[in-house]
Design a protein around this motif. Structure first.
Motif, PDB file in Angstrom:
ATOM      1  N   UNK A 107      -1.695  -5.212  -0.206  1.00 33.06           N
ATOM      2  CA  UNK A 107      -2.055  -3.785  -0.171  1.00 33.06           C
ATOM      3  C   UNK A 107      -0.800  -2.922  -0.238  1.00 33.06           C
ATOM      4  N   UNK A 141       0.864  -3.071  -3.577  1.00 33.42           N
ATOM      5  CA  UNK A 141       0.177  -2.295  -4.611  1.00 33.42           C
ATOM      6  C   UNK A 141       0.526  -0.828  -4.483  1.00 33.42           C
ATOM      7  N   UNK A 142       0.440  -0.281  -3.278  1.00 36.76           N
ATOM      8  CA  UNK A 142       0.749   1.131  -3.069  1.00 36.76           C
ATOM      9  C   UNK A 142       0.992   1.400  -1.586  1.00 36.76           C
ATOM     10  N   UNK A 198       1.716   4.123  -0.122  1.00 36.99           N
ATOM     11  CA  UNK A 198       1.045   5.372   0.294  1.00 36.99           C
ATOM     12  C   UNK A 198      -0.420   5.125   0.580  1.00 36.99           C
ATOM     13  N   UNK A 199      -1.063   4.407  -0.333  1.00 37.85           N
ATOM     14  CA  UNK A 199      -2.481   4.126  -0.136  1.00 37.85           C
ATOM     15  C   UNK A 199      -2.684   3.248   1.096  1.00 37.85           C
ATOM     16  N   UNK A 200      -1.740   2.329   1.329  1.00 38.35           N
ATOM     17  CA  UNK A 200      -1.853   1.463   2.495  1.00 38.35           C
ATOM     18  C   UNK A 200      -1.755   2.292   3.772  1.00 38.35           C
ATOM     19  N   UNK A 201      -0.844   3.232   3.801  1.00 40.72           N
ATOM     20  CA  UNK A 201      -0.667   4.077   4.971  1.00 40.72           C
ATOM     21  C   UNK A 201      -1.930   4.893   5.227  1.00 40.72           C
ATOM     22  N   UNK A 202      -2.505   5.409   4.137  1.00 41.62           N
ATOM     23  CA  UNK A 202      -3.735   6.190   4.282  1.00 41.62           C
ATOM     24  C   UNK A 202      -4.882   5.329   4.794  1.00 41.62           C
ATOM     25  N   UNK A 203      -4.765   4.011   4.600  1.00 42.14           N
ATOM     26  CA  UNK A 203      -5.809   3.111   5.084  1.00 42.14           C
ATOM     27  C   UNK A 203      -5.514   2.611   6.493  1.00 42.14           C
ATOM     28  N   UNK A 204      -4.521   3.207   7.162  1.00 44.39           N
ATOM     29  CA  UNK A 204      -4.243   2.859   8.548  1.00 44.39           C
ATOM     30  C   UNK A 204      -3.330   1.655   8.713  1.00 44.39           C
ATOM     31  N   UNK A 263       0.589   0.304   8.684  1.00 39.42           N
ATOM     32  CA  UNK A 263       1.957   0.807   8.677  1.00 39.42           C
ATOM     33  C   UNK A 263       2.767  -0.035   7.695  1.00 39.42           C
TER      34      UNK A 263
END
Lengths: 324, 520
Positions: A203, A206-207, A209-215, A217
């Motif tokens: 995750x 891949x991205x 930023x997207x990982x962070x948005x998915x909770x 770190x």
């Protein structure tokens, strides 16, 4: 299906996805052809099918393979590669051999901890401060070599003990290093496929930023990916140290290059988030085979370098072709 | 050279009774029988269309209808597989965007095409064929400043590095670039998606001026209100085919939507009222340096709280803070009465706060991963035991979440990239709905760039969540959405909170006034 809005536009997408998989198939087709060609090349090479040559091939594969599995973690996590992994491997051979007097198990523990920490620190810097992974690893490379030579005075460690010899012993019909490598590869693939850390690596790779948005770190994931890489590298380090009965800053030279070559030739994406240990395994064997064959056919080291460079280039071009 | 029949309509348009000629005179720009396919996908099928001088033409259609493909061909970016393009009655091959520019076609593309490290001035003249090898900067500066002034963006200095501007301002720079091009046909592909209403109004003024000068504007938008506000006629596409072109006076909103969908329209915003459940989220004195100043709000269970504000007003920053993505926020945020530490996405997640990003491609979903991977991305912690995952339970969870969010279960193995915008957004929702207990959903621009059909589904999904006990906090610049969706609407203007409306008090005029130029 068309009664719901937005679905009409789906048809092209699904066709496009089929098309995408067709492209992928094309890439694996090329890889398949390459593997078959190498095997034919191998079988037709006199002296290849001898125990000695296969043993030496498998030993090379085992040493490079462990590091390549570690590199896979770094590449998958979106951090391209580490230049310092060969240097940390060398440093680990020294730590291992310097502490072998304490006994094999304590020395192993120390070596693994040392290498995990060395890479973990880099992972933390890269993840937490979003530092450029290539620059950090280059700085680390320099610092590791510098401190190691300062501390050892540029001399290797040659303990007068055979406590580490057991690592090179055969496990039934399988050479010890090969068994260790298989263990590292299987464990690496299992971690990637069946643990939360493994999923998070994909995750984040891949991205972030997207990982962070998915909770998630991202820095923590990157840190653990580097720790994993350090552990794999340590495995290679102790095997090499046991084989040469020494710890030396020369032992790891070039390993980072061989490892990243194996990762890329195997088809793991340099952009992260896509790939596997299995692919790296294929890449490692492929490159080692090519090298072995060239030696058997009497070609010099310069041609080996040239050919590996070409193969890596082809692998990268192939990735690019598939993406666009 | 080739003479063309005027106002030639496709068969389907004639059948629909929409074939009456709209304009006298000859078209400035026309396309005949255009076809374009990407692999086996037919993006455009034998499409013919005329554009006239002194006209603003809207092009409408759902995602995937072929709008962007059409304008990319018209601007010389893509080449058609078949068909001809005529400019001023002459057949032109349009083999590159430079050639299109020479003919007098200017375009603002859907994606920002701007270099963040260059100045505003450089960006405006980037790629212009008017700039000689040794340019006279003074003249170019004057023209660039003039274009910005037309857009009411005098406050953007020409020397500013574009990277320092907000997304809305960048879009204005890009439109200013188009205005400097001495063009006769201006193409805008969703230029307002990232802009606030007052910025949009300025663009409309500029477009009206272009029209008065006798030029032609081709305008793609998802916002139907804009079509009725500034366009003279509208061309509707569906599945790469022409549905018809109609004068704006001859059509209303409902009919237009039905043309786009090809079926009757159901009301988009479900009925709903303020339910005043227990406070799920309490924000007090929230500040983010340079973005939010002393913001307070309560999100009750079962309600949708919308924060309306222009781009850069701070509405998005409030939502990002609650999602744990702003590291320098201060103030008190309580979830279910329990205080939450700010600046940690993990902490927010542990308080059952789920975030749906407005930047779907980069932040909302994992584009290169499968639908399954996307759906379970937020569920790994819950589904793992001692860090280990069971593939079967992951698959079961993905199936469950796909069903909840309305994602086609047969497409679980597809790459997220291959889904339409609407379905990608459903993925982003789906991964938020895994928790055993109803939590808080925080969203930014939940329907940005999504077609009408999928939009209605997403609104329904949001209301469905409310009745399950979820609370929703939404930041949006789309006033129609805010008014239609919100049970509570909070308005923001330049980092501060202006008004707070509830239930029947929610109305477009007050909200518009608040976010554009508050008196309070």
């Amino acid at each position: 299906m068309n009664s719901v809005g937005g679905r009409a536009s789906e048809k092209p997408a699904s066709v496009a996805s089929r098309l995408g998989s067709m492209h992928l198939d094309k890439a694996s087709l090329i890889q398949g052809i390459a593997v078959v060609a190498v095997v034919i090349f191998a079988v037709s090479t006199p002296g290849f099918l001898s125990t000695t040559s296969i043993r030496s091939l498998l030993t090379t594969v085992s040493f490079v393979g462990c590091v390549a599995v570690g590199m896979t973690f770094i590449t998958l996590s979106g951090n391209i590669m580490s230049f310092s992994i060969g240097a940390s491997m060398s440093a680990t051979t020294i730590v291992f051999m310097a502490s072998i007097a304490l006994g094999l198990i304590p020395a192993l523990i120390l070596a693994f901890l040392f290498c995990a920490a060395l890479n973990g620190i880099q992972g933390w810097l890269i993840g937490f401060f979003r530092a450029n992974p290539l620059i950090i690893s280059m700085a680390a490379y320099s610092m590791i070599i510098g401190s190691a030579v300062y501390i050892t005075g540029g001399r290797g460690v040659y303990p007068l003990t055979n406590k580490a010899d057991i690592l090179t012993a055969n496990l039934g019909p399988i050479p010890g290093p090969l068994a260790a490598f298989l263990f590292v590869a299987i464990a690496g693939q299992l971690i990637l496929s069946f643990t939360r850390l493994g999923r998070n690596i994909y995750l984040v790779g891949t991205s972030p930023r997207a990982a962070k948005a998915a909770g998630i770190e991202p820095w923590r994931t990157v840190l653990w990916a580097y720790v994993a890489a350090g552990l794999c590298t340590a495995a290679s380090a102790v095997l090499v140290a046991a084989r040469y009965r020494s710890g030396d800053m020369e032992h790891g030279i070039g390993y980072e290059y061989h490892a990243i070559s194996a990762v890329l030739v195997g088809g793991t994406s340099i952009r992260g988030g896509e790939g596997s240990v299995l692919r790296t395994l294929v890449g490692t064997v492929f490159i080692a085979l090519m090298q072995g064959l060239l030696i058997l056919r009497g070609f010099g080291i310069e041609l080996q370098y040239l050919l590996i460079g070409l193969i890596v280039l082809a692998a990268i071009m192939l990735q690019w072709k598939v993406r666009t | 050279m080739q003479a063309l029949p005027e106002n030639q309509r496709t068969k389907s348009a004639a059948d629909a009774g929409l074939s009456a000629p709209l304009f006298l005179g000859s078209p400035i720009f026309s396309a005949r029988d255009l076809s374009k396919s990407f692999g086996p996908v037919n993006a455009l099928k034998h499409l013919s269309v005329d554009f006239y001088p002194g006209e603003i033409r809207a092009i409408c259609g759902e995602n995937g209808a072929g709008k962007s493909t059409l304008v990319k061909i018209l601007a010389g970016i893509d080449r058609p597989d078949a068909g001809t393009i005529c400019f001023d009655g002459k057949v032109c091959p349009l083999s590159s965007s430079i050639e299109a520019q020479r003919l007098g076609i200017a375009m603002v593309a859907q994606e920002l095409s701007i270099c963040p490290d260059l100045s505003v001035f450089d960006n405006i003249w980037l790629g212009s064929v008017d700039v000689p090898f040794l340019p006279r900067r003074k003249e170019l500066r004057r023209r660039a400043a003039e274009a910005l002034r037309l857009l009411g963006a005098e406050h953007i200095a020409l020397n500013t590095t574009v990277g320092q501007l907000t997304i809305g301002e960048r879009q204005l720079v890009e439109i200013a670039r188009m205005l400097t091009r001495n063009a006769r046909v201006f193409i805008l592909d969703e230029p307002t998606a990232t802009l606030s209403d007052s910025e949009i109004d300025r663009i409309f003024v500029a477009l009206a001026r272009i029209k008065r000068e006798g030029h032609s504007v081709i305008y793609i938008t998802h916002r139907l209100a804009e079509v009725f506000k500034i366009c003279d006629s509208v061309t509707v596409l569906r599945n790469g085919e022409m549905v018809g072109t109609v004068g704006i006076a001859a059509i209303d909103r409902k009919k237009l939507i039905e043309m786009m969908l090809g079926r009757p329209f159901v009301e988009m915003y479900p009925e709903h009222g303020y339910s005043a459940g227990d406070p799920l989220l309490q924000i007090e004195g929230l500040s983010v340096p340079g973005a939010v100043n002393d913001f307070s709000a309560v999100v009750p269970r079962g309600d949708i709280v919308c924060i309306a504000g222009q781009v850069g007003s701070g509405a998005e920053d409030v939502v990002r803070t609650v999602a744990g993505l702003v590291y320098n926020a201060t103030g008190s945020v309580r979830v279910n009465g329990k205080p939450m530490r700010l600046g940690s996405a993990e902490e927010a997640f542990e308080h059952n706060i789920n975030f749906v990003s407005g930047d779907r491609a980069e932040e909302g979903i994992f584009r290169s991963l499968s639908v399954t991977d996307n759906l379970v991305a937020t569920r790994l912690r819950a589904l793992s035991r001692f860090g280990f995952l069971n593939p079967n339970s992951l698959r079961a969870e993905a199936l469950r979440l796909a069903a909840r969010a309305g994602v086609d279960q047969r497409r679980l193995r597809a790459r997220a990239d291959d889904l339409s915008g609407g379905n990608q957004q459903k993925l982003a929702f789906g991964r938020c709905l895994g928790g055993a207990q109803a939590g808080l959903l925080v969203l930014i621009q939940p329907t940005r760039g999504i077609d009408i059909g999928a939009r209605a589904e997403i609104y329904q999904l949001m209301h469905g969540l409310c009745s399950e006990g979820y609370g929703l906090l939404v930041a949006s610049t789309d006033l129609e959405e805010v008014v239609g969706l919100g049970d509570v609407v909070i308005t923001m203007y330049r980092s501060r909170q202006v008004g707070n409306y509830r239930g029947k008090a929610i109305n477009m005029q007050d909200i518009m006034a608040d976010i554009i130029h508050p008196l309070k």
